[in-house]
Design a protein around this motif. Structure first.
Motif, PDB file in Angstrom:
ATOM      1  N   ASN A 109       6.319  13.857  60.942  1.00 53.37           N
ATOM      2  CA  ASN A 109       7.369  12.920  60.581  1.00 53.37           C
ATOM      3  C   ASN A 109       8.594  13.725  60.150  1.00 53.37           C
ATOM      4  O   ASN A 109       8.782  14.029  58.978  1.00 53.37           O
ATOM      5  CB  ASN A 109       6.897  11.997  59.458  1.00 53.37           C
ATOM      6  N   VAL A 110       9.429  14.080  61.120  1.00 58.13           N
ATOM      7  CA  VAL A 110      10.554  14.992  60.891  1.00 58.13           C
ATOM      8  C   VAL A 110      11.807  14.217  60.507  1.00 58.13           C
ATOM      9  O   VAL A 110      12.147  13.211  61.133  1.00 58.13           O
ATOM     10  CB  VAL A 110      10.831  15.825  62.164  1.00 58.13           C
ATOM     11  N   GLN A 111      12.473  14.700  59.487  1.00 60.88           N
ATOM     12  CA  GLN A 111      13.763  14.142  59.103  1.00 60.88           C
ATOM     13  C   GLN A 111      14.830  14.848  59.950  1.00 60.88           C
ATOM     14  O   GLN A 111      14.928  16.083  59.938  1.00 60.88           O
ATOM     15  CB  GLN A 111      14.028  14.387  57.621  1.00 60.88           C
ATOM     16  N   VAL A 112      15.610  14.089  60.707  1.00 53.33           N
ATOM     17  CA  VAL A 112      16.655  14.643  61.561  1.00 53.33           C
ATOM     18  C   VAL A 112      18.001  14.226  60.991  1.00 53.33           C
ATOM     19  O   VAL A 112      18.198  13.053  60.657  1.00 53.33           O
ATOM     20  CB  VAL A 112      16.526  14.133  63.015  1.00 53.33           C
ATOM     21  N   ALA A 113      18.911  15.187  60.857  1.00 49.00           N
ATOM     22  CA  ALA A 113      20.232  14.873  60.302  1.00 49.00           C
ATOM     23  C   ALA A 113      21.255  15.893  60.782  1.00 49.00           C
ATOM     24  O   ALA A 113      20.910  16.933  61.330  1.00 49.00           O
ATOM     25  CB  ALA A 113      20.175  14.856  58.778  1.00 49.00           C
ATOM     26  N   ILE A 114      22.500  15.566  60.535  1.00 50.74           N
ATOM     27  CA  ILE A 114      23.600  16.474  60.836  1.00 50.74           C
ATOM     28  C   ILE A 114      23.863  17.326  59.600  1.00 50.74           C
ATOM     29  O   ILE A 114      23.953  16.809  58.487  1.00 50.74           O
ATOM     30  CB  ILE A 114      24.869  15.682  61.210  1.00 50.74           C
ATOM     31  N   ASP A 115      23.957  18.639  59.822  1.00 49.86           N
ATOM     32  CA  ASP A 115      24.319  19.555  58.744  1.00 49.86           C
ATOM     33  C   ASP A 115      25.845  19.667  58.766  1.00 49.86           C
ATOM     34  O   ASP A 115      26.412  20.403  59.556  1.00 49.86           O
ATOM     35  CB  ASP A 115      23.668  20.922  58.957  1.00 49.86           C
ATOM     36  N   ARG A 116      26.501  18.915  57.931  1.00 51.82           N
ATOM     37  CA  ARG A 116      27.965  18.845  57.935  1.00 51.82           C
ATOM     38  C   ARG A 116      28.611  20.066  57.296  1.00 51.82           C
ATOM     39  O   ARG A 116      29.817  20.272  57.436  1.00 51.82           O
ATOM     40  CB  ARG A 116      28.430  17.573  57.244  1.00 51.82           C
ATOM     41  N   ASP A 117      27.830  20.876  56.583  1.00 51.65           N
ATOM     42  CA  ASP A 117      28.378  22.077  55.950  1.00 51.65           C
ATOM     43  C   ASP A 117      28.393  23.283  56.885  1.00 51.65           C
ATOM     44  O   ASP A 117      29.120  24.241  56.636  1.00 51.65           O
ATOM     45  CB  ASP A 117      27.566  22.432  54.698  1.00 51.65           C
ATOM     46  N   MET A 118      27.594  23.254  57.930  1.00 44.92           N
ATOM     47  CA  MET A 118      27.494  24.399  58.828  1.00 44.92           C
ATOM     48  C   MET A 118      28.709  24.427  59.757  1.00 44.92           C
ATOM     49  O   MET A 118      28.948  23.481  60.504  1.00 44.92           O
ATOM     50  CB  MET A 118      26.204  24.336  59.654  1.00 44.92           C
ATOM     51  N   ALA A 119      29.462  25.517  59.694  1.00 48.62           N
ATOM     52  CA  ALA A 119      30.690  25.636  60.483  1.00 48.62           C
ATOM     53  C   ALA A 119      30.432  26.139  61.899  1.00 48.62           C
ATOM     54  O   ALA A 119      31.242  25.924  62.789  1.00 48.62           O
ATOM     55  CB  ALA A 119      31.676  26.558  59.777  1.00 48.62           C
ATOM     56  N   GLU A 120      29.304  26.826  62.103  1.00 47.21           N
ATOM     57  CA  GLU A 120      29.032  27.368  63.432  1.00 47.21           C
ATOM     58  C   GLU A 120      28.191  26.407  64.261  1.00 47.21           C
ATOM     59  O   GLU A 120      27.569  25.489  63.744  1.00 47.21           O
ATOM     60  CB  GLU A 120      28.370  28.748  63.363  1.00 47.21           C
ATOM     61  N   ARG A 121      28.178  26.650  65.531  1.00 49.59           N
ATOM     62  CA  ARG A 121      27.443  25.852  66.509  1.00 49.59           C
ATOM     63  C   ARG A 121      25.980  26.264  66.412  1.00 49.59           C
ATOM     64  O   ARG A 121      25.608  27.341  66.866  1.00 49.59           O
ATOM     65  CB  ARG A 121      28.049  26.180  67.876  1.00 49.59           C
ATOM     66  N   ASN A 122      25.144  25.414  65.780  1.00 49.09           N
ATOM     67  CA  ASN A 122      23.760  25.812  65.571  1.00 49.09           C
ATOM     68  C   ASN A 122      22.891  24.579  65.293  1.00 49.09           C
ATOM     69  O   ASN A 122      23.383  23.520  64.959  1.00 49.09           O
ATOM     70  CB  ASN A 122      23.660  26.791  64.391  1.00 49.09           C
ATOM     71  N   ALA A 123      21.596  24.777  65.434  1.00 49.95           N
ATOM     72  CA  ALA A 123      20.585  23.796  65.055  1.00 49.95           C
ATOM     73  C   ALA A 123      19.414  24.589  64.503  1.00 49.95           C
ATOM     74  O   ALA A 123      19.227  25.751  64.852  1.00 49.95           O
ATOM     75  CB  ALA A 123      20.158  22.976  66.270  1.00 49.95           C
ATOM     76  N   TYR A 124      18.640  23.961  63.632  1.00 53.54           N
ATOM     77  CA  TYR A 124      17.498  24.680  63.067  1.00 53.54           C
ATOM     78  C   TYR A 124      16.418  23.715  62.613  1.00 53.54           C
ATOM     79  O   TYR A 124      16.659  22.553  62.347  1.00 53.54           O
ATOM     80  CB  TYR A 124      17.926  25.585  61.911  1.00 53.54           C
ATOM     81  N   PHE A 125      15.214  24.274  62.539  1.00 53.61           N
ATOM     82  CA  PHE A 125      14.053  23.578  61.995  1.00 53.61           C
ATOM     83  C   PHE A 125      13.647  24.311  60.733  1.00 53.61           C
ATOM     84  O   PHE A 125      13.628  25.541  60.691  1.00 53.61           O
ATOM     85  CB  PHE A 125      12.893  23.581  62.995  1.00 53.61           C
ATOM     86  N   THR A 126      13.296  23.559  59.694  1.00 54.94           N
ATOM     87  CA  THR A 126      12.822  24.157  58.454  1.00 54.94           C
ATOM     88  C   THR A 126      11.990  23.127  57.702  1.00 54.94           C
ATOM     89  O   THR A 126      11.694  22.048  58.208  1.00 54.94           O
ATOM     90  CB  THR A 126      14.009  24.652  57.586  1.00 54.94           C
TER      91      THR A 126
END
Length: 190
Positions: free
Chosen positions: A4-21
């Motif tokens: 059950n993964v929470q998916v959201a936009i990281d509005r603080d990240m300035a670079e073009r990226n995605a991550y899982f944690t």
């Protein structure tokens, strides 16, 4: 495994990226606004998200933690043995060198299979995107576009976490061929 993964936009990240944690043991996928703005279509956004979900299924964070511990222990023991000296009062070793060696071993352990994990996530992400009704081949074009924003992520190096883009696209294409040929994933015994 908690899927059950929470998916959201990281509005603080300035670079073009995605991550899982994990946040408080809850699986989390974050995508940056620059990445979302840079996707050409829903297939690309879905593929990136599916790739990150592949890291959860592959248990890559847990595996990296185990590898870091093994690397730290291995280099720490080697450094301790290499600097050990016997004295009339017992044995001694260079604790600073052992500590530095353990840090290096942990870093090397984390990186040992990073590129393999990325390709595995590309394979799993291809299957997830396909099953969800997206075109993973169109999604993989995200890797194929020449862009200065990619920096060194598309280049092969020992310390690089991502394989070359051409290898990633080839992995997606091969997986789509397997899907079309009705070839399933093989169970791996632990």
């Amino acid at each position: 495994m908690n899927c059950n993964v929470q998916v959201a936009i990281d509005r603080d990240m300035a670079e073009r990226n995605a991550y899982f944690t994990y946040v408080d043991q809850q699986p989390v996928i974050r995508l940056s606004m620059p990445l979302l703005r840079d996707t050409a279509n829903d297939d690309e956004a879905a593929f990136v998200m599916s790739h990150e979900y592949g890291h959860l299924i592959g248990r890559h964070i847990e595996k990296k933690q185990q590898q870091a511990l093994a690397g730290a222990l291995l280099l720490g023991v080697i450094a301790a043995a290499a600097t050990a000296q016997s004295t009339p009062y017992g044995s001694t070793y260079d604790s600073s060198l052992v500590s530095d060696s353990m840090e290096l071993g942990a870093a090397a352990g984390k990186m040992a299979y990073s590129q393999s994990y990325e390709l595995e996530s590309d394979t799993l992400g291809t299957r997830i995107a396909y099953a969800a009704g997206y075109d993973p081949t169109a999604g993989a074009k995200f890797f194929a576009r020449p862009e200065s924003a990619k920096a060194s992520a598309g280049k092969l190096s020992f310390w690089g976490t991502h394989p070359p883009d051409a290898k990633r696209v080839a992995t997606v294409l091969a997986t789509v061929d397997q899907i079309n040929a009705k070839v399933g994933l093989k169970k791996v015994s632990n």
